[in-house]
Motif scaffolding. Sequence first.
Motif, PDB file in Angstrom:
ATOM      1  N   PRO A  22     -16.305   7.985  21.130  1.00 14.41           N
ATOM      2  CA  PRO A  22     -17.735   8.208  21.344  1.00 14.41           C
ATOM      3  C   PRO A  22     -18.188   9.599  20.907  1.00 14.41           C
ATOM      4  O   PRO A  22     -19.282   9.763  20.362  1.00 14.41           O
ATOM      5  CB  PRO A  22     -17.902   8.019  22.858  1.00 14.41           C
ATOM      6  N   THR A  23     -17.335  10.601  21.127  1.00 13.56           N
ATOM      7  CA  THR A  23     -17.691  11.966  20.734  1.00 13.56           C
ATOM      8  C   THR A  23     -17.831  12.089  19.227  1.00 13.56           C
ATOM      9  O   THR A  23     -18.790  12.685  18.719  1.00 13.56           O
ATOM     10  CB  THR A  23     -16.623  12.954  21.237  1.00 13.56           C
ATOM     11  N   LEU A  24     -16.872  11.536  18.491  1.00 15.22           N
ATOM     12  CA  LEU A  24     -16.928  11.610  17.032  1.00 15.22           C
ATOM     13  C   LEU A  24     -18.143  10.888  16.483  1.00 15.22           C
ATOM     14  O   LEU A  24     -18.833  11.399  15.588  1.00 15.22           O
ATOM     15  CB  LEU A  24     -15.648  11.027  16.434  1.00 15.22           C
ATOM     16  N   VAL A  25     -18.425   9.699  16.992  1.00 14.67           N
ATOM     17  CA  VAL A  25     -19.593   8.952  16.520  1.00 14.67           C
ATOM     18  C   VAL A  25     -20.873   9.739  16.810  1.00 14.67           C
ATOM     19  O   VAL A  25     -21.778   9.808  15.969  1.00 14.67           O
ATOM     20  CB  VAL A  25     -19.654   7.560  17.178  1.00 14.67           C
ATOM     21  N   ALA A  26     -20.945  10.339  17.991  1.00 18.30           N
ATOM     22  CA  ALA A  26     -22.119  11.141  18.348  1.00 18.30           C
ATOM     23  C   ALA A  26     -22.271  12.340  17.423  1.00 18.30           C
ATOM     24  O   ALA A  26     -23.385  12.700  17.024  1.00 18.30           O
ATOM     25  CB  ALA A  26     -22.025  11.592  19.799  1.00 18.30           C
ATOM     26  N   ILE A  27     -21.160  12.974  17.073  1.00 17.92           N
ATOM     27  CA  ILE A  27     -21.204  14.115  16.152  1.00 17.92           C
ATOM     28  C   ILE A  27     -21.668  13.665  14.772  1.00 17.92           C
ATOM     29  O   ILE A  27     -22.525  14.311  14.146  1.00 17.92           O
ATOM     30  CB  ILE A  27     -19.828  14.793  16.068  1.00 17.92           C
ATOM     31  N   PHE A  69     -28.789  18.756  19.116  1.00 17.49           N
ATOM     32  CA  PHE A  69     -27.540  18.273  18.527  1.00 17.49           C
ATOM     33  C   PHE A  69     -26.542  17.885  19.618  1.00 17.49           C
ATOM     34  O   PHE A  69     -25.804  16.908  19.480  1.00 17.49           O
ATOM     35  CB  PHE A  69     -26.936  19.369  17.641  1.00 17.49           C
ATOM     36  N   ALA A  70     -26.526  18.625  20.715  1.00 20.56           N
ATOM     37  CA  ALA A  70     -25.485  18.459  21.727  1.00 20.56           C
ATOM     38  C   ALA A  70     -25.779  17.360  22.740  1.00 20.56           C
ATOM     39  O   ALA A  70     -24.848  16.705  23.222  1.00 20.56           O
ATOM     40  CB  ALA A  70     -25.266  19.781  22.458  1.00 20.56           C
ATOM     41  N   VAL A  71     -27.053  17.153  23.088  1.00 21.98           N
ATOM     42  CA  VAL A  71     -27.385  16.204  24.154  1.00 21.98           C
ATOM     43  C   VAL A  71     -26.862  14.796  23.868  1.00 21.98           C
ATOM     44  O   VAL A  71     -26.252  14.162  24.748  1.00 21.98           O
ATOM     45  CB  VAL A  71     -28.905  16.190  24.412  1.00 21.98           C
ATOM     46  N   PRO A  72     -27.051  14.238  22.657  1.00 17.92           N
ATOM     47  CA  PRO A  72     -26.484  12.902  22.393  1.00 17.92           C
ATOM     48  C   PRO A  72     -24.966  12.857  22.525  1.00 17.92           C
ATOM     49  O   PRO A  72     -24.400  11.814  22.866  1.00 17.92           O
ATOM     50  CB  PRO A  72     -26.916  12.620  20.943  1.00 17.92           C
ATOM     51  N   ILE A  73     -24.298  13.971  22.271  1.00 20.62           N
ATOM     52  CA  ILE A  73     -22.843  14.008  22.405  1.00 20.62           C
ATOM     53  C   ILE A  73     -22.441  13.910  23.876  1.00 20.62           C
ATOM     54  O   ILE A  73     -21.511  13.179  24.231  1.00 20.62           O
ATOM     55  CB  ILE A  73     -22.274  15.290  21.768  1.00 20.62           C
ATOM     56  N   PHE A  74     -23.167  14.617  24.749  1.00 21.97           N
ATOM     57  CA  PHE A  74     -22.893  14.508  26.184  1.00 21.97           C
ATOM     58  C   PHE A  74     -23.192  13.092  26.688  1.00 21.97           C
ATOM     59  O   PHE A  74     -22.470  12.560  27.538  1.00 21.97           O
ATOM     60  CB  PHE A  74     -23.726  15.527  26.959  1.00 21.97           C
ATOM     61  N   ILE A  75     -24.234  12.485  26.164  1.00 23.35           N
ATOM     62  CA  ILE A  75     -24.557  11.104  26.542  1.00 23.35           C
ATOM     63  C   ILE A  75     -23.418  10.175  26.125  1.00 23.35           C
ATOM     64  O   ILE A  75     -23.047   9.253  26.858  1.00 23.35           O
ATOM     65  CB  ILE A  75     -25.883  10.667  25.899  1.00 23.35           C
ATOM     66  N   ALA A  76     -22.856  10.410  24.936  1.00 23.26           N
ATOM     67  CA  ALA A  76     -21.743   9.578  24.459  1.00 23.26           C
ATOM     68  C   ALA A  76     -20.523   9.703  25.365  1.00 23.26           C
ATOM     69  O   ALA A  76     -19.865   8.701  25.679  1.00 23.26           O
ATOM     70  CB  ALA A  76     -21.384   9.967  23.028  1.00 23.26           C
ATOM     71  N   LEU A  77     -20.217  10.926  25.797  1.00 22.83           N
ATOM     72  CA  LEU A  77     -19.090  11.125  26.712  1.00 22.83           C
ATOM     73  C   LEU A  77     -19.312  10.378  28.025  1.00 22.83           C
ATOM     74  O   LEU A  77     -18.410   9.710  28.542  1.00 22.83           O
ATOM     75  CB  LEU A  77     -18.900  12.618  26.977  1.00 22.83           C
ATOM     76  N   PHE A  78     -20.517  10.503  28.553  1.00 23.58           N
ATOM     77  CA  PHE A  78     -20.855   9.807  29.790  1.00 23.58           C
ATOM     78  C   PHE A  78     -20.796   8.297  29.573  1.00 23.58           C
ATOM     79  O   PHE A  78     -20.311   7.548  30.429  1.00 23.58           O
ATOM     80  CB  PHE A  78     -22.256  10.232  30.245  1.00 23.58           C
TER      81      PHE A  78
END
Length: 244
Positions: free
Chosen positions: A65-70, A167-176
Motif C-alpha cells: 500500500p505504501t509503494l502504490v500510494a507513493i 503528498f504524504a496524507v494519501p500515504i498515511f491513508i494507505a498504511l491505515f
Amino acid sequence: MLLRCLRAENRKLHASPIWILFFLLPVISAAYGTVNYLGNLGILSASWYALWTQHTLFYSLFFFPTLVAIYASYLWRLEHLGHNWNLIMAAPVPPFALFLAKFFVVVNLVLLTQCWIFLLYCLCGKVFATLPGWPPITLFVFLLRGALGGLSVIALQLLLSMLIRSFAVPIFIALFGGIIGMLAASQDVGLFWPYALMQYGMNSNKSEDMLSGNLFPFFAAYLLWLTVLFCTANLLLTRRDVKS
C-alpha cells in the motif's frame, strides 16, 4: 489521446527518485520477512510456503500500500503545482484519459514491483533460508492474484491523490487501509475492503489458500471496486474541477 497521456506520464518516471524507493522498500520488506521466518523456525516448517507467509505478511500489510500510494502521489504532484489544474481542464483530451493513463503507469510499476519482490523472495529462500529446490508454481498464481487484487488499491490511491494536494496524507491513508485490510480479512469480510483484496490474492500469512473455491467473489469484488472508483473519478473530473 490516451497514448499521448501515457507518454507524458511515463516521461515523469525518467530519472525519478521513486526508483530508489522501488528498489529499497521491497528489500526492507524481504529482510523483515526473512528474519521473522528464521526466528520462528520452531513453529514454522522449513519450506517455501512458510517463507512466503512471512514475506507476504509485511509486504501486503505495509509495503505494497505504501509503494502504490507513493507512485500515485508522485504522478499527481505536477498537477497540484501552481495553476496546472486549469491547464488540465483546458487540454484537448478528456480529463478522465489523464486518470486512466496514470492508472496504467502505476499498474506497470506494480507489475515490476511484484517481479522484484519475487526475485528477492527466491534469493532469500536460497541464500539465507537455504531451502531446497525452487518455489512451487502455486506461488506464481498467488503473485498474479495479488496484482489483480491490487488494482483496486491503485485506483483508490489515484483517486485520493487526485483529491488531496498533500503528498504524504494519501500515504498515511494507505498504511491505515492496509491495517484495516488485515483486520477485515481476519473477520472474513475482506471482499468489502479494497486493501484486503491484495492480501487475499497474495494469500498473505496463510498456509492454506484463502481463495480456494472462492475465486468468483474475489474477481467480482475487485471489478466492482474498479468500476465504482473509475466512475467516481470520471464524475469528479467532468462535473467539477478538483479542489487542490
